[in-house]
Scaffold this active site. Structure first.
Site, PDB file in Angstrom:
ATOM      1  N   THR A  43       0.845  -1.190   0.000  1.00 58.09           N
ATOM      2  CA  THR A  43       0.000   0.000   0.000  1.00 58.09           C
ATOM      3  C   THR A  43       0.886   1.248   0.000  1.00 58.09           C
ATOM      4  OG1 THR A  43      -0.167   0.122   2.423  1.00 58.09           O
ATOM      5  CG2 THR A  43      -1.796  -1.238   1.268  1.00 58.09           C
ATOM      6  N   GLY A  44       0.331   2.345  -0.495  1.00 53.18           N
ATOM      7  CA  GLY A  44       1.127   3.562  -0.610  1.00 53.18           C
ATOM      8  C   GLY A  44       2.285   3.353  -1.570  1.00 53.18           C
ATOM      9  N   ALA A  45       2.002   2.690  -2.700  1.00 49.56           N
ATOM     10  CA  ALA A  45       3.073   2.242  -3.596  1.00 49.56           C
ATOM     11  C   ALA A  45       3.445   3.246  -4.676  1.00 49.56           C
ATOM     12  CB  ALA A  45       2.659   0.924  -4.256  1.00 49.56           C
ATOM     13  N   SER A  46       2.800   4.396  -4.704  1.00 55.24           N
ATOM     14  CA  SER A  46       3.042   5.319  -5.817  1.00 55.24           C
ATOM     15  C   SER A  46       4.188   6.289  -5.570  1.00 55.24           C
ATOM     16  CB  SER A  46       1.762   6.114  -6.122  1.00 55.24           C
ATOM     17  OG  SER A  46       1.348   6.844  -4.975  1.00 55.24           O
ATOM     18  N   GLY A  48       7.699   7.463  -2.688  1.00 58.01           N
ATOM     19  CA  GLY A  48       8.512   7.254  -1.505  1.00 58.01           C
ATOM     20  C   GLY A  48       8.937   5.820  -1.252  1.00 58.01           C
ATOM     21  N   GLY A  50       7.189   3.144  -0.561  1.00 58.37           N
ATOM     22  CA  GLY A  50       6.417   2.139  -1.276  1.00 58.37           C
ATOM     23  C   GLY A  50       6.883   1.960  -2.701  1.00 58.37           C
ATOM     24  N   TYR A 189      -0.837  11.958  14.723  1.00 57.15           N
ATOM     25  CA  TYR A 189      -0.052  10.958  13.994  1.00 57.15           C
ATOM     26  C   TYR A 189       0.366   9.802  14.895  1.00 57.15           C
ATOM     27  CZ  TYR A 189       3.733   8.974  11.171  1.00 57.15           C
ATOM     28  OH  TYR A 189       4.548   8.121  10.464  1.00 57.15           O
TER      29      TYR A 189
END
Length: 289
Positions: A43-46, A48, A50, A189
Site C-alpha cells: 500500500t502507498g506504492a506510488s 517514496g 512504497g 499521527y
C-alpha cells in the site's frame, strides 16, 4: 572542498545517518529466493518508500500489487516495472473508505487467488499543535482512518485466507516515534500509528500458530514527500531506497521487529524517568517549534 557525497547530502549528515540508522540490505539471491513468484501487496506504492520497495521486489521476481489513491502515478510505476521485465498490477483505493477497502481485499483474492506478503506502508502524517486543532477534529479522523482503521479493514479480509493456507507475512511500516517519549505537535499521527501497532502485535500472538508472521518496522526519519512539510533539512535520515532495503530485509528475515539500535535503551530510560523526561520536553522550546 566538496563536503557532500551521494544524493547531495552533506558528508556529516550521511555519516550520522549510518551511525544512527544502519540498514540491512538482503543479498540479491536471498531476496529472489524469498519473493520470486510470490504475490506481494504494497500500500502507498506510488511514491517514496512504497515506490522504491515495489521496484526492488519486482526486480527480484515478485508479483507486486500496487495500491494507492492516484491512478496516474500507480500506472506510471507499474509501467516502469513491466517495461523492466517485472510483473505489476495497479489498484486504486482510498484506505479511509472502509467499504472500498473491503472490496479491494476481496478483488485481490478473487483475481490473484491469495496474497503471500502484505506490506502496510500507506500513511498520513500531521504535525500540528493542540491549540491549532480545537476546530480540526478531522485531523484525527483522517489519520486514524488511513493509519489504523483502513489497514485493519484490509487485513480482516485477507487474514482468513492466510490462516487457512497456513502461510503469509505482514510487514508494518511504523515509526520510531512510538519508541520515544511523546513529542509536542504529533498527537494525531502518533496516536493513530500506535493504535495499529498495538493491534497488529496483539493479533500476531493469535495467528502465529497458523503460520502467519509479522514484522513491525519502527522506521526512523525518511526524507520523502510525506515528511517534507515538516522542515527536517539537515537532520540525519534515510533515503527512500535505504528504507526500502530495510523493508526487503523484513520480507526475507521475518524478524518480529526492526528499530534503531538505540531505541530500546531510550524507551527503557524514558519509562524509568517518565516524570523528569516529561518536564524536560514540556519546557524545552526546541521541541515545540
Amino acid at each position: 572542498m566538496n563536503d557532500t557525497t551521494g544524493n547531495g547530502r552533506p558528508l556529516a549528515e550521511r555519516v550520522a545517518t549510518r551511525l544512527l540508522y544502519p540498514t540491512a540490505r538482503p543479498r540479491d539471491k536471498a531476496l529472489r529466493e524469498a519473493v520470486s513468484g510470490r504475490v506481494v501487496l504494497v500500500t502507498g506504492a506510488s511514491h517514496g518508500i512504497g515506490k522504491a520497495t515495489v521496484r526492488k521486489l519486482a526486480a527480484a521476481g515478485a508479483v507486486v500489487l500496487l495500491v494507492a489513491r492516484s491512478r496516474e502515478d500507480l500506472d506510471e510505476v507499474a509501467g516502469e516495472i513491466t517495461a523492466a521485465g517485472g510483473t505489476a498490477f495497479a489498484y486504486t483505493a482510498d484506505l479511509s473508505d472502509m467499504d472500498a477497502t473491503d472490496r479491494l481485499g476481496r478483488e485481490l483474492l478473487d483475481t490473484h487467488g491469495h496474497i503471500d506478503v502484505v506490506i502496510n506502508n500507506a500513511g498520513r502524517s500531521i504535525r500540528r499543535g493542540i491549540d491549532e486543532s480545537y476546530d480540526r477534529f478531522h485531523d484525527f479522523t483522517r489519520t486514524i482512518d488511513v493509519n489504523y482503521l483502513g489497514p485493519v479493514r484490509l487485513l480482516l479480509t485477507l487474514l482468513p485466507d492466510m490462516r487457512e493456507r497456513r502461510a503469509g507475512h505482514i510487514v508494518n511500516i511504523s515509526t520510531w516515534g512510538l519508541r520515544m517519549p511523546p513529542m509536542p505537535r504529533w498527537s494525531a499521527y502518533y496516536a493513530s500509528k500506535s493504535a495499529f501497532d498495538v493491534w497488529l502485535r496483539t493479533v500476531a500472538t493469535e495467528i502465529a500458530a497458523d503460520g502467519v508472521t509479522t514484522t513491525s518496522i519502527y522506521m526512523p526519519l525518511v526524507h520523502t514527500r510525506m515528511s517534507a512539510p515538516t522542515d527536517f533539512s539537515g537532520m540525519p535520515g534515510l533515503t527512500s531506497e535505504e528504507a526500502a532495503d530495510t523493508v526487503c530485509h523484513a520480507v526475507v528475515a521475518k524478524p518480529v521487529e526492526i528499530s534503531p539500535w538505540w531505541a530500546g535503551p531510550l524507551q527503557a530510560w524514558s519509562d524509568i524517568t517518565r516524570g523528569s523526561t516529561h518536564r524536560f520536553i514540556s519546557r524545552s522550546r526546541g521541541f515545540h517549534r
